[in-house]
Design a protein around this motif. Structure first.
Motif, PDB file in Angstrom:
ATOM      1  N   LEU A  74       0.834  -1.196   0.000  1.00 40.89           N
ATOM      2  CA  LEU A  74       0.000   0.000   0.000  1.00 40.89           C
ATOM      3  C   LEU A  74       0.872   1.251   0.000  1.00 40.89           C
ATOM      4  CD1 LEU A  74      -2.803   1.326   0.201  1.00 40.89           C
ATOM      5  CD2 LEU A  74      -2.618   1.096   2.691  1.00 40.89           C
ATOM      6  N   LYS A  75       1.865   1.275   0.860  1.00 40.34           N
ATOM      7  CA  LYS A  75       2.775   2.425   0.943  1.00 40.34           C
ATOM      8  C   LYS A  75       3.495   2.652  -0.387  1.00 40.34           C
ATOM      9  CE  LYS A  75       6.979   3.889   3.234  1.00 40.34           C
ATOM     10  NZ  LYS A  75       8.085   3.476   4.086  1.00 40.34           N
ATOM     11  N   ASN A  76       4.008   1.597  -0.980  1.00 34.49           N
ATOM     12  CA  ASN A  76       4.717   1.710  -2.260  1.00 34.49           C
ATOM     13  C   ASN A  76       3.799   2.169  -3.382  1.00 34.49           C
ATOM     14  OD1 ASN A  76       7.122   0.913  -1.072  1.00 34.49           O
ATOM     15  ND2 ASN A  76       6.827  -1.243  -1.590  1.00 34.49           N
ATOM     16  N   ALA A  77       2.567   1.668  -3.407  1.00 29.33           N
ATOM     17  CA  ALA A  77       1.618   2.059  -4.446  1.00 29.33           C
ATOM     18  C   ALA A  77       1.206   3.518  -4.288  1.00 29.33           C
ATOM     19  CB  ALA A  77       0.387   1.148  -4.409  1.00 29.33           C
ATOM     20  N   ILE A  78       0.986   3.965  -3.064  1.00 27.23           N
ATOM     21  CA  ILE A  78       0.653   5.366  -2.832  1.00 27.23           C
ATOM     22  C   ILE A  78       1.808   6.260  -3.269  1.00 27.23           C
ATOM     23  CG2 ILE A  78       0.285   7.103  -1.011  1.00 27.23           C
ATOM     24  CD1 ILE A  78      -1.479   5.006   0.405  1.00 27.23           C
ATOM     25  N   THR A  79       3.018   5.859  -2.941  1.00 24.82           N
ATOM     26  CA  THR A  79       4.195   6.637  -3.332  1.00 24.82           C
ATOM     27  C   THR A  79       4.321   6.732  -4.841  1.00 24.82           C
ATOM     28  OG1 THR A  79       5.347   5.997  -1.308  1.00 24.82           O
ATOM     29  CG2 THR A  79       6.707   6.795  -3.134  1.00 24.82           C
ATOM     30  N   SER A  80       4.168   5.624  -5.531  1.00 24.14           N
ATOM     31  CA  SER A  80       4.386   5.627  -6.982  1.00 24.14           C
ATOM     32  C   SER A  80       3.212   6.176  -7.784  1.00 24.14           C
ATOM     33  CB  SER A  80       4.743   4.219  -7.470  1.00 24.14           C
ATOM     34  OG  SER A  80       3.657   3.349  -7.287  1.00 24.14           O
ATOM     35  N   GLN A  81       1.984   5.985  -7.309  1.00 22.23           N
ATOM     36  CA  GLN A  81       0.831   6.384  -8.117  1.00 22.23           C
ATOM     37  C   GLN A  81       0.156   7.677  -7.674  1.00 22.23           C
ATOM     38  OE1 GLN A  81      -1.880   3.104  -9.028  1.00 22.23           O
ATOM     39  NE2 GLN A  81      -0.271   1.696  -8.366  1.00 22.23           N
ATOM     40  N   ILE A  82       0.359   8.063  -6.431  1.00 25.52           N
ATOM     41  CA  ILE A  82      -0.258   9.306  -5.951  1.00 25.52           C
ATOM     42  C   ILE A  82       0.801  10.372  -5.696  1.00 25.52           C
ATOM     43  CG2 ILE A  82      -1.543  10.380  -4.050  1.00 25.52           C
ATOM     44  CD1 ILE A  82      -3.229   7.851  -3.885  1.00 25.52           C
ATOM     45  N   ILE A  83       1.784  10.070  -4.889  1.00 21.89           N
ATOM     46  CA  ILE A  83       2.803  11.066  -4.533  1.00 21.89           C
ATOM     47  C   ILE A  83       3.627  11.477  -5.748  1.00 21.89           C
ATOM     48  CG2 ILE A  83       4.762  11.581  -3.007  1.00 21.89           C
ATOM     49  CD1 ILE A  83       1.988  11.198  -1.581  1.00 21.89           C
ATOM     50  N   ALA A  84       3.936  10.544  -6.623  1.00 25.41           N
ATOM     51  CA  ALA A  84       4.750  10.858  -7.803  1.00 25.41           C
ATOM     52  C   ALA A  84       3.973  11.610  -8.887  1.00 25.41           C
ATOM     53  CB  ALA A  84       5.330   9.569  -8.389  1.00 25.41           C
ATOM     54  N   ASN A  85       2.655  11.626  -8.808  1.00 30.06           N
ATOM     55  CA  ASN A  85       1.805  12.308  -9.781  1.00 30.06           C
ATOM     56  C   ASN A  85       1.426  13.675  -9.196  1.00 30.06           C
ATOM     57  OD1 ASN A  85      -0.615  13.287 -11.011  1.00 30.06           O
ATOM     58  ND2 ASN A  85      -1.072  11.231 -11.759  1.00 30.06           N
ATOM     59  N   SER A  86       1.830  14.760  -9.846  1.00 32.28           N
ATOM     60  CA  SER A  86       1.654  16.092  -9.257  1.00 32.28           C
ATOM     61  C   SER A  86       0.202  16.431  -8.925  1.00 32.28           C
ATOM     62  CB  SER A  86       2.265  17.164 -10.158  1.00 32.28           C
ATOM     63  OG  SER A  86       1.605  17.196 -11.403  1.00 32.28           O
ATOM     64  N   GLY A  87      -0.731  16.104  -9.788  1.00 31.44           N
ATOM     65  CA  GLY A  87      -2.131  16.386  -9.520  1.00 31.44           C
ATOM     66  C   GLY A  87      -2.673  15.575  -8.358  1.00 31.44           C
ATOM     67  N   MET A  88      -2.317  14.307  -8.319  1.00 33.40           N
ATOM     68  CA  MET A  88      -2.771  13.438  -7.243  1.00 33.40           C
ATOM     69  C   MET A  88      -2.057  13.773  -5.933  1.00 33.40           C
ATOM     70  SD  MET A  88      -5.123  11.606  -8.575  1.00 33.40           S
ATOM     71  CE  MET A  88      -5.511  12.937  -9.685  1.00 33.40           C
ATOM     72  N   ASN A  89      -0.786  14.155  -6.034  1.00 33.57           N
ATOM     73  CA  ASN A  89      -0.016  14.557  -4.860  1.00 33.57           C
ATOM     74  C   ASN A  89      -0.658  15.779  -4.204  1.00 33.57           C
ATOM     75  OD1 ASN A  89       1.909  15.049  -2.922  1.00 33.57           O
ATOM     76  ND2 ASN A  89       3.525  15.567  -4.347  1.00 33.57           N
ATOM     77  N   ASP A  90      -1.077  16.734  -5.024  1.00 28.79           N
ATOM     78  CA  ASP A  90      -1.739  17.929  -4.508  1.00 28.79           C
ATOM     79  C   ASP A  90      -3.023  17.558  -3.774  1.00 28.79           C
ATOM     80  OD1 ASP A  90      -2.067  20.831  -4.292  1.00 28.79           O
ATOM     81  OD2 ASP A  90      -3.724  20.560  -5.702  1.00 28.79           O
ATOM     82  N   MET A  91      -3.789  16.663  -4.345  1.00 27.56           N
ATOM     83  CA  MET A  91      -5.035  16.224  -3.709  1.00 27.56           C
ATOM     84  C   MET A  91      -4.745  15.509  -2.392  1.00 27.56           C
ATOM     85  SD  MET A  91      -8.347  16.056  -3.862  1.00 27.56           S
ATOM     86  CE  MET A  91      -8.661  16.477  -5.550  1.00 27.56           C
ATOM     87  N   ALA A  92      -3.737  14.655  -2.376  1.00 21.25           N
ATOM     88  CA  ALA A  92      -3.373  13.946  -1.148  1.00 21.25           C
ATOM     89  C   ALA A  92      -2.947  14.935  -0.063  1.00 21.25           C
ATOM     90  CB  ALA A  92      -2.261  12.943  -1.429  1.00 21.25           C
TER      91      ALA A  92
END
Length: 147
Positions: A74-92
């Motif tokens: 879960l941690k790795n997927a959040i890092t690669s798919q949300i944190i690494a994506n600028s739009g998704m990172n902003d939402m997070a």
């Protein structure tokens, strides 16, 4: 699957919202629910954002939560798919700020969001001017005090 069945809110994405909030804040869904603001926050975001933006974030989150079988995955997927994506990172980031400070883009959601911000529990403090620590609380040594 790491999605928890939360409350009885009749909305497909509410459980995803709570489960991804749990993963991002590091606090359990019960702790988040104890603020009494879970549905307020969810509906506020739905009304404040363009629908597709939040739905995209929740869809990606649901995919991550469905596929992850361990906390590490879960941690790795959040890092690669949300944190690494600028739009998704902003939402997070906005979502974490919402839970910890009770604000969305600098404004408090309602009159309870300041008082129930998770930051106060993390700091072992109380929100000044909103909740008092109690009679004779000044006589108790602070948590993690070296004195």
């Amino acid at each position: 699957m790491i999605i928890n069945k939360i409350l009885n809110v009749d909305d497909y994405y509410f459980d995803v919202f709570m489960s991804i909030s749990e993963a991002l804040t590091g606090l359990s869904a019960n702790e988040l629910q104890s603020t009494g603001l879970a549905t307020d926050y969810y509906t506020y975001i739905l009304k404040s954002l363009e629908g597709p933006t939040f739905v995209e974030f929740l869809t990606i989150s649901k995919d991550i939560l469905d596929k992850a079988t361990t906390k590490n995955e879960l941690k790795n997927a959040i890092t690669s798919q949300i944190i690494a994506n600028s739009g998704m990172n902003d939402m997070a980031g906005k979502l974490m700020t919402l839970w910890y400070l009770g604000t969305w883009e600098g404004a408090y959601i309602n009159d309870r969001s300041y008082k129930e911000g998770l930051v106060w529990n993390v700091m072992h403090a109380h929100p000044p001017g909103a909740k008092q620590p109690g009679y004779k609380s000044w006589n108790i040594q602070p948590v993690n005090s070296n004195s």
